[in-house]
Design a protein around this motif. Structure first.
Motif, mmCIF file in Angstrom:
data_model
loop_
_atom_site.group_PDB
_atom_site.id
_atom_site.type_symbol
_atom_site.label_atom_id
_atom_site.label_comp_id
_atom_site.label_asym_id
_atom_site.label_seq_id
_atom_site.Cartn_x
_atom_site.Cartn_y
_atom_site.Cartn_z
ATOM 1 N N ARG A 77 -12.040 3.060 -20.939
ATOM 2 C CA ARG A 77 -12.844 3.582 -19.914
ATOM 3 C C ARG A 77 -12.494 4.973 -19.510
ATOM 4 N NH1 ARG A 77 -13.706 -0.344 -15.065
ATOM 5 N NH2 ARG A 77 -15.645 1.299 -14.648
ATOM 6 N N GLY A 78 -11.683 5.779 -20.180
ATOM 7 C CA GLY A 78 -11.151 7.047 -19.825
ATOM 8 C C GLY A 78 -12.202 8.101 -19.843
ATOM 9 N N GLU A 79 -13.277 7.978 -20.755
ATOM 10 C CA GLU A 79 -14.437 8.973 -20.793
ATOM 11 C C GLU A 79 -15.442 8.601 -19.702
ATOM 12 O OE1 GLU A 79 -14.984 11.662 -22.536
ATOM 13 O OE2 GLU A 79 -12.848 11.225 -23.157
ATOM 14 N N GLU A 80 -15.435 7.486 -19.167
ATOM 15 C CA GLU A 80 -16.261 7.333 -17.966
ATOM 16 C C GLU A 80 -15.797 7.815 -16.779
ATOM 17 O OE1 GLU A 80 -17.464 3.163 -16.546
ATOM 18 O OE2 GLU A 80 -16.760 2.467 -18.656
ATOM 19 N N ILE A 81 -14.400 7.994 -16.522
ATOM 20 C CA ILE A 81 -13.920 8.640 -15.245
ATOM 21 C C ILE A 81 -13.988 10.214 -15.695
ATOM 22 C CG2 ILE A 81 -11.544 9.323 -14.221
ATOM 23 C CD1 ILE A 81 -10.749 6.439 -15.240
ATOM 24 N N ARG A 82 -13.917 10.921 -16.902
ATOM 25 C CA ARG A 82 -14.100 12.048 -16.990
ATOM 26 C C ARG A 82 -15.484 12.599 -16.773
ATOM 27 N NH1 ARG A 82 -10.129 15.160 -19.854
ATOM 28 N NH2 ARG A 82 -11.558 16.641 -20.293
ATOM 29 N N LEU B 266 0.876 -1.138 -0.012
ATOM 30 C CA LEU B 266 0.113 -0.021 0.019
ATOM 31 C C LEU B 266 0.978 1.304 0.166
ATOM 32 C CD1 LEU B 266 -2.959 -1.006 2.670
ATOM 33 C CD2 LEU B 266 -3.192 -0.405 -0.044
ATOM 34 N N LYS B 267 2.084 1.295 0.753
ATOM 35 C CA LYS B 267 2.780 2.303 0.780
ATOM 36 C C LYS B 267 3.656 2.407 -0.440
ATOM 37 C CE LYS B 267 3.157 1.917 5.676
ATOM 38 N NZ LYS B 267 3.977 1.491 6.916
ATOM 39 N N GLU B 268 4.083 1.465 -1.199
ATOM 40 C CA GLU B 268 4.750 1.586 -2.201
ATOM 41 C C GLU B 268 3.762 2.197 -3.410
ATOM 42 O OE1 GLU B 268 6.098 -2.193 -3.213
ATOM 43 O OE2 GLU B 268 7.953 -2.255 -1.906
ATOM 44 N N ARG B 269 2.433 1.790 -3.338
ATOM 45 C CA ARG B 269 1.434 2.224 -4.109
ATOM 46 C C ARG B 269 1.379 3.756 -4.005
ATOM 47 N NH1 ARG B 269 -4.560 -0.183 -5.080
ATOM 48 N NH2 ARG B 269 -5.417 1.481 -6.719
ATOM 49 N N ALA B 270 1.207 4.060 -2.779
ATOM 50 C CA ALA B 270 1.057 5.638 -2.329
ATOM 51 C C ALA B 270 2.071 6.675 -2.865
ATOM 52 C CB ALA B 270 0.615 5.679 -0.724
ATOM 53 N N ARG B 271 3.484 6.066 -2.724
ATOM 54 C CA ARG B 271 4.218 6.812 -3.072
ATOM 55 C C ARG B 271 4.474 6.963 -4.709
ATOM 56 N NH1 ARG B 271 11.005 5.982 -2.214
ATOM 57 N NH2 ARG B 271 11.667 7.510 -3.661
ATOM 58 N N ALA B 272 4.193 5.779 -5.494
ATOM 59 C CA ALA B 272 3.889 5.953 -6.850
ATOM 60 C C ALA B 272 2.733 6.863 -7.246
ATOM 61 C CB ALA B 272 3.595 4.661 -7.540
ATOM 62 N N THR B 273 1.834 7.020 -6.728
ATOM 63 C CA THR B 273 0.596 7.748 -6.933
ATOM 64 C C THR B 273 0.853 9.267 -6.697
ATOM 65 O OG1 THR B 273 -0.915 6.086 -6.182
ATOM 66 C CG2 THR B 273 -1.719 8.356 -6.157
ATOM 67 N N TRP B 274 1.324 9.561 -5.586
ATOM 68 C CA TRP B 274 1.748 11.118 -5.298
ATOM 69 C C TRP B 274 3.006 11.481 -6.073
ATOM 70 C CZ3 TRP B 274 -2.375 13.091 -3.730
ATOM 71 C CH2 TRP B 274 -3.411 12.310 -2.848
ATOM 72 N N SER B 275 3.711 10.606 -6.389
ATOM 73 C CA SER B 275 4.900 11.192 -7.291
ATOM 74 C C SER B 275 4.443 11.238 -8.781
ATOM 75 C CB SER B 275 6.166 10.179 -7.156
ATOM 76 O OG SER B 275 5.846 8.937 -7.534
ATOM 77 N N TYR C 250 -7.439 18.052 -12.999
ATOM 78 C CA TYR C 250 -7.346 16.874 -12.329
ATOM 79 C C TYR C 250 -6.786 15.803 -13.278
ATOM 80 C CZ TYR C 250 -9.017 18.631 -7.815
ATOM 81 O OH TYR C 250 -9.286 19.339 -6.788
ATOM 82 N N TRP C 251 -7.282 15.769 -14.594
ATOM 83 C CA TRP C 251 -7.196 14.687 -15.593
ATOM 84 C C TRP C 251 -5.312 14.603 -15.937
ATOM 85 C CZ3 TRP C 251 -9.909 10.770 -17.256
ATOM 86 C CH2 TRP C 251 -9.625 10.159 -18.320
ATOM 87 N N ASN C 252 -5.021 15.842 -15.898
ATOM 88 C CA ASN C 252 -3.386 15.870 -16.482
ATOM 89 C C ASN C 252 -2.483 15.956 -15.190
ATOM 90 O OD1 ASN C 252 -4.058 15.911 -19.340
ATOM 91 N ND2 ASN C 252 -4.951 17.960 -19.007
ATOM 92 N N ARG C 253 -3.119 16.456 -13.904
ATOM 93 C CA ARG C 253 -2.048 16.758 -12.914
ATOM 94 C C ARG C 253 -1.922 15.930 -11.694
ATOM 95 N NH1 ARG C 253 -1.675 23.322 -13.160
ATOM 96 N NH2 ARG C 253 -0.506 23.656 -14.891
ATOM 97 N N PHE C 254 -3.357 15.491 -11.371
ATOM 98 C CA PHE C 254 -3.524 14.764 -10.091
ATOM 99 C C PHE C 254 -3.050 13.267 -10.032
ATOM 100 C CE2 PHE C 254 -6.653 13.600 -6.547
ATOM 101 C CZ PHE C 254 -5.844 14.254 -5.590
ATOM 102 N N GLY C 255 -2.094 12.720 -9.358
ATOM 103 C CA GLY C 255 -1.616 11.592 -9.151
ATOM 104 C C GLY C 255 -2.703 10.439 -9.175
ATOM 105 N N PRO C 256 -3.414 10.485 -8.347
ATOM 106 C CA PRO C 256 -4.660 9.362 -8.340
ATOM 107 C C PRO C 256 -5.415 9.198 -9.392
ATOM 108 C CG PRO C 256 -4.442 10.568 -6.083
ATOM 109 C CD PRO C 256 -3.681 11.322 -7.257
ATOM 110 N N ILE C 257 -5.603 10.113 -10.213
ATOM 111 C CA ILE C 257 -6.599 10.368 -11.461
ATOM 112 C C ILE C 257 -5.513 9.681 -12.486
ATOM 113 C CG2 ILE C 257 -7.653 11.608 -13.325
ATOM 114 C CD1 ILE C 257 -9.139 11.513 -10.854
ATOM 115 N N LEU C 258 -3.990 10.086 -12.581
ATOM 116 C CA LEU C 258 -3.272 9.626 -13.654
ATOM 117 C C LEU C 258 -3.112 8.150 -13.544
ATOM 118 C CD1 LEU C 258 -0.656 12.233 -13.527
ATOM 119 C CD2 LEU C 258 -2.199 11.870 -15.285
ATOM 120 N N MET C 259 -3.285 7.587 -12.003
ATOM 121 C CA MET C 259 -2.994 6.115 -11.934
ATOM 122 C C MET C 259 -4.220 5.460 -12.494
ATOM 123 S SD MET C 259 -0.019 5.743 -10.555
ATOM 124 C CE MET C 259 0.049 4.313 -9.655
#
Length: 269
Positions: A231-236, A6-15, A212-221
């Motif tokens: 399914r990208g358009e579903e998220i948007r 979970l922590k490794e995933r969090a680091r990847a997400t926020w970076s 959010y689409w282009n800059r926010f880590g959780p969305i990019l993941m």
């Protein structure tokens, strides 16, 4: 999924993405928490999960000696740049909120602004905050409220991700009084609570989605996982619906409050 995973995933997400740009939207919260705690010149302050320095820099501006700790050192470049612009110094340390690399009773103040709430083991993080705080020391922790727009953001996105492990504690629980009272029970810290909010403003819902689409880590993941499946358009669409649902402006533009809970407390023993 283990705690380590979970922590490794969090680091990847926020970076991922550009969190330093996204944090501009919530920058006021750092000053808010520092003011509510009453950080003074000469205080030794720890900012847990400091990110790019939201609370750290404000505490340093108040004259405190500040150490910022984060699991994601990729964010430190932004913190250093912001600190230099503000004319203050920070000590930045890579570390885990559940295993703080400091001696007992090392700090007068411990802060966390939308940070320690993401540690997988909530009780452990609270115990570590209490451990490194001196008797008479204060805490100030900001966490998003489940009932607010950001709580809705978490809920909206959760349907697109994999199911959490059975013992998973949602970060948003740090935004509820009863949960936080239990976390600090027996630690020597007596807590109290105050409500606050940041004011999100965009020119339109489309601008908010694009940011959010282009800059926010959780969305990019999420994009990396779901765009190959088409399914990208579903998220948007889900994001746009969320922003329009919370919009409080009658005319042009998009505006909505981001409610958060501030946990304040003092170590009495």
């Amino acid at each position: 999924m283990t705690s380590t995973e979970l922590k490794e995933r969090a680091r990847a997400t926020w970076s991922a993405g550009d969190y330093d740009a996204v944090v501009e939207r919530i920058w006021s919260a750092g000053a808010d928490v520092v003011a509510r705690v009453g950080v003074h010149a000469g205080d030794e302050v720890l900012d847990v999960a400091c990110g790019t320095g939201n609370a750290s820099i404000r505490a340093a501006e108040a004259g405190a000696k500040v150490t910022g700790l984060d699991l994601t050192p990729e964010l430190f470049d932004g913190a250093r740049r912001r600190a230099a612009k503000a004319g203050v110094e920070l000590e930045l340390v890579e570390g885990d909120a559940e295993d703080l690399p400091f001696e007992d009773e090392s700090f007068d103040v411990v802060l966390s602004t939308f940070g320690c709430m993401f540690a997988p083991d909530h009780r452990r993080a609270a115990e570590e905050i209490a451990r490194v705080l001196r008797p008479g020391g204060r805490i100030g922790i900001a966490a998003w409220s489940p009932e607010g727009s950001v709580g809705d953001f978490f809920k909206t996105l959760s349907v697109f991700g994999p199911p959490p492990p059975p013992d998973f504690q949602p970060p948003i629980l740090w935004g509820t009084r009863e949960h936080v009272e239990k976390l600090f029970a027996g630690t020597g810290i007596e807590v109290r609570f105050e409500d606050s909010a940041v004011d999100f403003r965009f020119t339109s819902a489309d601008e908010a989605v694009d940011e959010y689409w282009n800059r926010f880590g959780p969305i990019l993941m999420l994009r990396r996982a779901l765009e190959p499946e088409g399914r990208g358009e579903e998220i948007r669409a889900a994001l746009k619906g969320l922003f329009e649902r919370w919009n409080t402006l009658d005319g042009d533009g998009l505006g909505y409050p981001g409610a958060y809970l501030v946990t304040l407390g003092e170590k009495t023993r």
